[in-house]
Design an enzyme around this catalytic site. Structure first.
Site, PDB file in Angstrom:
ATOM      1  N   ASP A   1      41.361  45.620  34.118  1.00 46.55           N
ATOM      2  CA  ASP A   1      40.181  45.627  35.002  1.00 46.55           C
ATOM      3  C   ASP A   1      39.674  47.050  35.221  1.00 46.55           C
ATOM      4  O   ASP A   1      40.428  48.005  35.113  1.00 46.55           O
ATOM      5  CB  ASP A   1      40.554  45.136  36.412  1.00 46.55           C
ATOM      6  CG  ASP A   1      41.078  43.739  36.411  1.00 46.55           C
ATOM      7  OD1 ASP A   1      40.734  42.990  35.502  1.00 46.55           O
ATOM      8  OD2 ASP A   1      41.854  43.435  37.345  1.00 46.55           O
TER       9      ASP A   1
HETATM   10  N1  URA Z   1      46.138  41.634  36.032  1.00 45.30           N
HETATM   11  C1  URA Z   1      45.120  42.065  36.787  1.00 45.30           C
HETATM   12  O1  URA Z   1      44.913  41.586  37.881  1.00 45.30           O
HETATM   13  N2  URA Z   1      44.351  43.040  36.296  1.00 45.30           N
HETATM   14  C2  URA Z   1      44.539  43.614  35.105  1.00 45.30           C
HETATM   15  O2  URA Z   1      43.808  44.510  34.717  1.00 45.30           O
HETATM   16  C3  URA Z   1      45.612  43.152  34.335  1.00 45.30           C
HETATM   17  C4  URA Z   1      46.396  42.151  34.812  1.00 45.30           C
END
Ligand code: URA
Length: 236
Positions: A104
């Site tokens: 993310d």
């Molecule tokens: N889980 C999440 O919440 N975000 C990520 O970027 C990867 C795994």
């Protein structure tokens, strides 16, 4: 590119040994025998060794990046946000490199980038259940029973997450640091798992993919994987 280097990239032999092929008159470029080791090969040239056409074996690129927060992993972002590819050095600018899966915008840590689509698919395919390790920080002291809920699986959009590992690394200054190892890659999975037990993740970092660890690579920095690491990933 020099003829000996070209032949080595074609898998003919080592650079030094390839020189012997040239000197012995076994190499032709566009039908003409070349014996001068200073000969360069151009993109469109047709090269043969003992009458057999040779061409370079594709050299894939494998990189690990310590993604900082504030970068997206998609190549086209509707909000014009910064992209992880912008963190790579110039030498990769014209290569078809893409991230293996996503982290993310607000998540940092280990991100693999490669030109090798097969390898990327294998790492991401749910069937292969490659473990991914994250460190999540949440406010307050998280309890064993909360961790137990994460381990057993929680419902996200009506589908239970697979069993996973979750352990409290430490609790200090009002923050719990939890290590979570999941084998799936659902959208924002770790954050949503914590949300489902009413805990908001205030910091999230991926520290490992399988046995490949981020180690002490600085935030925003990248490095090429070594042969051993690439071999490991190919066996996943
Ligand atoms: N889980 C999440 O919440 N975000 C990520 O970027 C990867 C795994």
């Amino acid at each position: 590119m020099r003829i000996n280097k070209y032949l080595a990239l074609c898998g003919v032999s080592s650079r030094r040994n390839s020189e012997v092929f040239v000197v012995e008159g076994k190499v032709k470029i566009n039908g003409r025998t070349v014996t001068d080791l200073a000969t360069d090969v151009k993109d469109a040239d047709i090269v043969t060794v003992n009458g057999v056409r040779v061409s370079p074996v594709e050299q894939h690129i494998y990189i690990m990046l310590n993604k900082p927060k504030g970068y997206v992993c998609t190549t086209s972002d509707e909000y014009g946000r910064k992209n992880v590819l912008q963190l790579l050095s110039e030498e990769y600018a014209d290569k078809r490199i893409f991230p293996v899966g996503r982290l993310d915008f607000d998540t940092e840590g280990l991100l693999l980038l490669t030109t090798d689509g097969d390898l990327a698919n294998r790492i991401m395919h749910p069937h292969n259940e490659v473990p991914k390790t994250y460190v999540a920080k949440v406010e307050g002291e998280i309890s064993e029973s909360e961790l137990g809920k994460l381990r057993g699986g929680v419902l996200l959009d009506g589908v239970r997450t697979k069993k996973c590992k979750a352990k409290l690394k430490d609790f200090s200054e009002g923050i719990s640091r939890v290590e979570v190892v999941i084998t799936e890659g659902r959208n924002r999975q770790v954050r949503r798992m914590f949300d489902s037990i009413n805990r908001e993740v205030v910091f999230l970092k991926r520290t490992a993919i399988g046995e490949l660890k981020l180690g002490n690579l600085y935030r925003g920095m990248s490095r090429a994987l070594n042969d051993k690491e690439v071999e490991y990933l190919k066996k996943l």
